[in-house]
Design an enzyme around this catalytic site. Structure first.
Site, PDB file in Angstrom:
ATOM      1  N   HIS A  34       9.606  -9.094  -2.415  1.00  0.00           N
ATOM      2  CA  HIS A  34       8.591  -9.550  -3.369  1.00  0.00           C
ATOM      3  C   HIS A  34       8.177 -10.997  -3.127  1.00  0.00           C
ATOM      4  CE1 HIS A  34       9.922  -5.956  -5.497  1.00  0.00           C
ATOM      5  NE2 HIS A  34       8.873  -6.061  -6.293  1.00  0.00           N
TER       6      HIS A  34
ATOM      7  N   GLU B  77      -0.233   3.335  -4.508  1.00  0.00           N
ATOM      8  CA  GLU B  77      -1.041   2.316  -3.825  1.00  0.00           C
ATOM      9  C   GLU B  77      -2.045   2.909  -2.848  1.00  0.00           C
ATOM     10  OE1 GLU B  77       2.442   0.173  -5.496  1.00  0.00           O
ATOM     11  OE2 GLU B  77       2.199   2.055  -4.366  1.00  0.00           O
TER      12      GLU B  77
END
Length: 648
Positions: free
Chosen positions: A452, A383
């Site tokens: 999440h 990322e």
């Protein structure tokens, strides 16, 4: 190098040395504020590394970057004026010692975060590869940076894509306050082998050796040979920062070779007249004297400009009304259409992220790689490298759309958003724009668990320079995404995964929604309900329930979180005199608190009842459905809050 070239290199090294020594003196006198990290002793590596650089090559640098930027052509006047915090500085006094930049010269910035320039250099290298003109990027970093995740992610991505990137490690034998030998279990050369890229070792005190090595390396990289890691062994003569007591030094450095002495002896040994060598040093000193005099006389920035260049000017956007009739499609297809239309309309746009070429985990980008070959790019799970790729490419003239698979993962790459993308326009004094879009998604309600399901828009909205967008409908998703890609600012575009299947009218390719403009979706007279993303639908459902009870709720969809459309919110509040703010995030310390503060401050005279926030309970999202349902807020909680404020 021939004699003339070595003499010119010597003069450039003298310039760097004398400027650094002068900077240290000015800092000791109090003429330079903040922190200063000088590069005394590392002049040969800076000059040699960039001796064969082209004007269109890019560099990223470190907190110890004065020598690099001067070697790339930065004006000494601009340098000292910047360090003194003057308006005439290279970055108008907004960057300072650790953040000197000049994008017009390919200097994408020194950096106060160790290793952070490496992912940005990957983006700059990608942009130059896409241009096809043979330009490269050179990422300067110290030996300490090889322990950072940014180094590994950037090197891995550069190696995978065979980018035209030189990873130039100045091993000055110290990582801040520790010896390099105490920090790394393996030699730096093994790092290069681990990634399958070229490696060259060079005496960083010998400007001819560095320049000769870099001539070969640059030729290799320019020809498509892939990245190379160059390790220049040199020495940090002074402390980590000016004023460092250096208690960690033990005297083992005393026999170190001075790069200027080495070059001077070599010139004299070749028969270059002593006067020519002395004249080169005098010229360097005169340039530094001139730069100091210029900087001392230069005016300070006007305090009224403290917020100049936090964001780039936005293009005017007119939102045309949509006809409710016609074809309907789900939001995922609408988002795919927005990305495809942006790729078709502008060759500077590209997509990058984990599995985006395959369609991504939700199928949003499915088919785009086939339609736009070479511009929808799969990346490793990295990322920091993904966002840094976007930052560097955006600074280099492209319009990247990078994807973060889940909003929860923003913590992995927060530096590239918080300290790089959001601040670079400001820190360069408006010299650069970062037209980057970071697409991501979030949402509770599917037992995705605590890592999440988070709604983290408040974290991002708190960062000046960052735009945060959260659409609730397909047409808004299309119009805002197209506007975000065309905007000259870094935009975090947050989708809700539970809205992907929601159907709505198909917007035309011309449809745009202005960034920073809220929408009143349901008029009402009794209470204003402010919401965004999926909570808008919960608010509308609650409003229908309340209407049957005789309560008319006006629903305002923020659409953009930052910048906040205060005018629309306050205008609605003035009509209803009551407010409920509903968000999916936990209720404490969220965007709802900011909206509530707005209501009781600028909207004080409209206030007839307490402003109430509705949100998830202040804990992580649970996994078990029964617990998740108890944790999150929905239409019933919004309706209950409205009843409470209406009863006041």
């Amino acid at each position: 190098m021939n004699d003339d070239e070595l003499l010119a290199a010597y003069e450039r090294m003298c310039l760097i040395r004398h400027l650094e020594v002068r900077v240290a003196k000015l800092y000791a006198e109090g003429a330079i504020p903040g922190f200063v990290h000088t590069s005394v002793g590392q002049e040969a590596s800076a000059v040699g590394a960039l001796w064969h650089a082209r004007a269109d090559d890019a560099i990223t640098s470190t907190h110890r970057g004065h020598g690099h930027v001067l070697a790339k052509g930065l004006s000494p006047r601009g340098m000292i004026a910047e360090l003194m915090g003057k308006e005439a500085g290279a970055c108008r006094g907004r960057g300072g010692s650790m953040h000197v930049a000049d994008p017009a010269l390919g200097i994408l910035g020194a950096n106060g975060i160790v290793g952070a320039g490496l992912p940005i250099a990957v983006g700059a290298a990608y942009a130059r590869a896409a241009a096809g003109a043979g330009a490269v990027a050179v990422a300067f970093f110290g030996d300490g940076a090889v322990a950072t995740g940014a180094f590994h992610e950037a090197t891995n991505l550069a190696a995978l894509w065979r980018l035209p990137l030189v990873l130039f490690c100045e091993n000055n034998q110290y990582s801040e306050f520790s010896r390099a030998s105490d920090q790394h279990p393996v030699p730096i050369s093994q790092r290069a082998r681990g990634y399958g890229i070229g490696y060259r070792h060079v005496d960083g005190n010998d400007v001819e050796a560095v320049a000769g090595t870099m001539a070969e390396v640059l030729a290799h990289v320019r020809s498509g040979g892939g990245p190379v890691l160059v390790e220049a062994l040199t020495l940090r003569v002074r402390g980590h920062y000016e004023g460092d007591p250096q208690r960690y030094r033990d005297g083992r450095d005393e026999a170190a070779v001075d790069p200027l002495d080495l070059a001077q002896r070599r010139l004299l040994a070749r028969g270059v007249p002593e006067e020519s060598v002395a004249a080169a040093e005098r010229r360097a000193t005169e340039v530094v004297d001139d730069a100091e005099a210029f900087a001392r006389a230069a005016p300070l920035p006007d305090a009224a400009g403290v917020l100049d260049d936090v964001v780039a000017p936005r293009h005017p956007v007119v939102e045309a009304p949509l006809t409710p009739d016609g074809e309907l499609q789900n939001q995922s297809r609408t988002l795919r259409a927005a990305l495809g239309d942006a790729l078709a309309d502008d060759g500077r746009v590209f997509l990058a992220g984990i599995d985006v070429a395959g369609g991504n985990v939700f199928g949003i980008t499915r088919g785009l790689a086939e339609t736009h070959p070479g511009r929808v790019l799969d990346t490793p799970i990295a990322e920091t490298a993904i966002v840094g790729l976007g930052v560097g490419a955006a600074m280099s003239g492209l319009r990247p759309v990078v994807e973060l698979m889940y909003l929860d993962f923003v913590g992995v790459c927060l530096d590239q958003l918080m300290n790089q993308a959001a601040k670079l326009r400001f820190m360069t004094g408006g010299a650069v724009s970062v037209p980057l879009v970071l697409r991501t998604q979030f949402g509770s309600g599917r037992s995705s668990g605590s890592q999440h399901s988070q709604s983290l828009e408040a974290l991002l909205a708190h960062l000046p320079g960052l735009t945060v967008v959260m659409p609730s409908s397909g047409p808004d998703a299309y119009g805002l995404l197209r506007a975000a890609i065309e905007d000259d600012n870094p935009v975090v575009f947050i989708e809700h995964r539970l809205l992907y299947d929601q159907k709505s009218p198909v917007p035309p390719p011309s449809h745009r929604v202005p960034i920073g403009k809220a929408a009143v979706l349901r008029p009402g007279t009794d209470v204003t309900v402010v919401a965004w993303s999926r909570m808008v639908h919960h608010a509308l459902a609650a409003a229908e329930t309340l209407a049957a009870e005789g309560v008319e709720a006006e629903v305002v969809d923020l659409r953009t979180i930052a910048p906040l459309d205060r005018e629309t919110v306050l205008a609605s509040f003035a009509r209803t005199n009551r407010m409920v703010v509903a968000h999916e995030a936990v209720s404490d310390f969220g965007v709802g608190a900011e909206v509530a503060a707005l209501a009781v401050d600028q909207g004080f005279w409209s206030l007839d009842a307490p402003v109430v926030r509705v949100g998830a309970r202040p804990g992580p999202a649970p996994y078990a459905p029964v617990l998740e349902h108890a944790w999150e807020a929905g239409p019933d909680e919004i309706a209950a809050a409205v009843r409470r404020v209406v009863a006041c």
